[in-house]
Design an enzyme around this catalytic site. Sequence first.
Site, PDB file in Angstrom:
ATOM      1  N   THR A  91       0.665  -1.143   0.011  1.00 28.00           N
ATOM      2  CA  THR A  91       0.031   0.094   0.037  1.00 28.00           C
ATOM      3  C   THR A  91       0.721   0.905  -0.119  1.00 28.00           C
ATOM      4  O   THR A  91       0.426   1.883  -0.661  1.00 28.00           O
ATOM      5  CB  THR A  91      -1.532   0.141   1.088  1.00 28.00           C
ATOM      6  OG1 THR A  91      -2.168  -1.118   1.700  1.00 28.00           O
ATOM      7  CG2 THR A  91      -1.776   0.945   1.094  1.00 28.00           C
ATOM      8  N   ASN A 112      -1.338   6.890  -4.426  1.00 27.48           N
ATOM      9  CA  ASN A 112      -0.071   4.944  -4.911  1.00 27.48           C
ATOM     10  C   ASN A 112      -0.768   4.463  -6.162  1.00 27.48           C
ATOM     11  O   ASN A 112      -0.567   3.135  -6.030  1.00 27.48           O
ATOM     12  CB  ASN A 112      -0.598   3.940  -3.654  1.00 27.48           C
ATOM     13  CG  ASN A 112      -1.890   3.799  -2.640  1.00 27.48           C
ATOM     14  OD1 ASN A 112      -2.913   4.670  -3.997  1.00 27.48           O
ATOM     15  ND2 ASN A 112      -2.324   2.945  -2.093  1.00 27.48           N
ATOM     16  N   HIS A 115      -5.754   0.775  -7.655  1.00 26.30           N
ATOM     17  CA  HIS A 115      -5.895  -0.169  -6.892  1.00 26.30           C
ATOM     18  C   HIS A 115      -6.481  -1.950  -7.426  1.00 26.30           C
ATOM     19  O   HIS A 115      -6.757  -1.803  -8.646  1.00 26.30           O
ATOM     20  CB  HIS A 115      -7.593   0.558  -6.869  1.00 26.30           C
ATOM     21  CG  HIS A 115      -8.960  -0.827  -5.857  1.00 26.30           C
ATOM     22  ND1 HIS A 115      -8.729  -0.557  -4.394  1.00 26.30           N
ATOM     23  CD2 HIS A 115      -9.397  -1.553  -6.278  1.00 26.30           C
ATOM     24  CE1 HIS A 115      -9.110  -2.058  -4.799  1.00 26.30           C
ATOM     25  NE2 HIS A 115     -10.291  -2.105  -5.534  1.00 26.30           N
TER      26      HIS A 115
HETATM   27  P1  IDP Z   1      -4.838  -1.262  -0.593  1.00 25.33           P
HETATM   28  O1  IDP Z   1      -5.240   0.252  -1.397  1.00 25.33           O
HETATM   29  O2  IDP Z   1      -2.989  -1.357  -1.020  1.00 25.33           O
HETATM   30  O3  IDP Z   1      -5.998  -2.374  -0.515  1.00 25.33           O
HETATM   31  P2  IDP Z   1      -5.967  -0.045   2.018  1.00 25.33           P
HETATM   32  O4  IDP Z   1      -5.824  -0.044   2.825  1.00 25.33           O
HETATM   33  O5  IDP Z   1      -7.290  -0.685   1.532  1.00 25.33           O
HETATM   34  O6  IDP Z   1      -4.836  -0.046   1.033  1.00 25.33           O
HETATM   35  O7  IDP Z   1      -6.562   1.542   1.855  1.00 25.33           O
HETATM   36  C1  IDP Z   1      -6.858   1.982   0.622  1.00 25.33           C
HETATM   37  C2  IDP Z   1      -6.751   2.930   0.011  1.00 25.33           C
HETATM   38  O8  IDP Z   1      -6.507   4.135   1.111  1.00 25.33           O
HETATM   39  C3  IDP Z   1      -4.825   3.169  -0.303  1.00 25.33           C
HETATM   40  O9  IDP Z   1      -4.870   2.126  -1.538  1.00 25.33           O
HETATM   41  C4  IDP Z   1      -4.416   4.753   0.326  1.00 25.33           C
HETATM   42  O10 IDP Z   1      -4.784   4.967  -1.174  1.00 25.33           O
HETATM   43  C5  IDP Z   1      -5.435   5.077   0.777  1.00 25.33           C
HETATM   44  N1  IDP Z   1      -4.931   4.965   1.893  1.00 25.33           N
HETATM   45  C6  IDP Z   1      -4.717   3.909   2.634  1.00 25.33           C
HETATM   46  N2  IDP Z   1      -4.011   4.421   4.324  1.00 25.33           N
HETATM   47  C7  IDP Z   1      -3.582   5.422   3.715  1.00 25.33           C
HETATM   48  C8  IDP Z   1      -3.154   6.525   4.955  1.00 25.33           C
HETATM   49  O11 IDP Z   1      -2.755   6.174   6.111  1.00 25.33           O
HETATM   50  N3  IDP Z   1      -3.066   8.322   4.753  1.00 25.33           N
HETATM   51  C9  IDP Z   1      -3.449   8.150   3.177  1.00 25.33           C
HETATM   52  N4  IDP Z   1      -4.148   7.618   2.278  1.00 25.33           N
HETATM   53  C10 IDP Z   1      -4.732   6.094   3.185  1.00 25.33           C
HETATM   54 MG    MG Z   2      -7.677  -2.048   0.348  1.00 28.77          MG
END
Ligand code: IDP
Ligand code: MG
Length: 149
Positions: A91, A112, A115
Amino acid sequence: MERTFIAIKPDGVQRQIIGEIIRRFESKGFTLVGLKIMQVSRELAEQHYAVHKERPFFPGLVNFIISAPLVAMVWEGEGVIASARKLIGATNPLTAEPGTIRGDFGVSVGRNLIHGSDAPETAAEEIKLWFKDEELVSWQPASTPWLYE
Ligand code: IDP
Ligand code: MG
């Protein structure tokens, strides 16, 4: 055959790496069965990330997702759900391995790039949320016999 939902987020679109990302999935051997560029509504963004509703980053995340066009895709192949997550990387792009999409192109968790569904249940739900049945195309690439025994 398994299917997964993949989205190139607005930062990936603005940074003009749509082709690079699609190339990685194609080169791996997965099949593109759904593709559209769209300006996402707040309602759809909130639905997609509903599981994170209570997290402090949720409002910023939703605003980011609707800030510019996004590319929604469905990819097909054996084991594509878990394999796509590996192609995408961790992530946080700073800890994502080089060679992964996030590891190669990003520096911050809030930008990032991409998705990918994290499990069969979420893949099915997300495909249904983002695509109508008639927007998905079932087809067999000519390379299939050279990818699977
Ligand atoms: P993933 O996309 O790798 O599955 P998740 O934990 O499901 O990650 O989080 C969803 C999305 O939320 C992440 O891809 C990122 O865009 C955003 N995100 C997650 N954690 C943070 C953070 O701490 N700050 C800002 N954005 C975050
Ligand atoms: Mg996720």
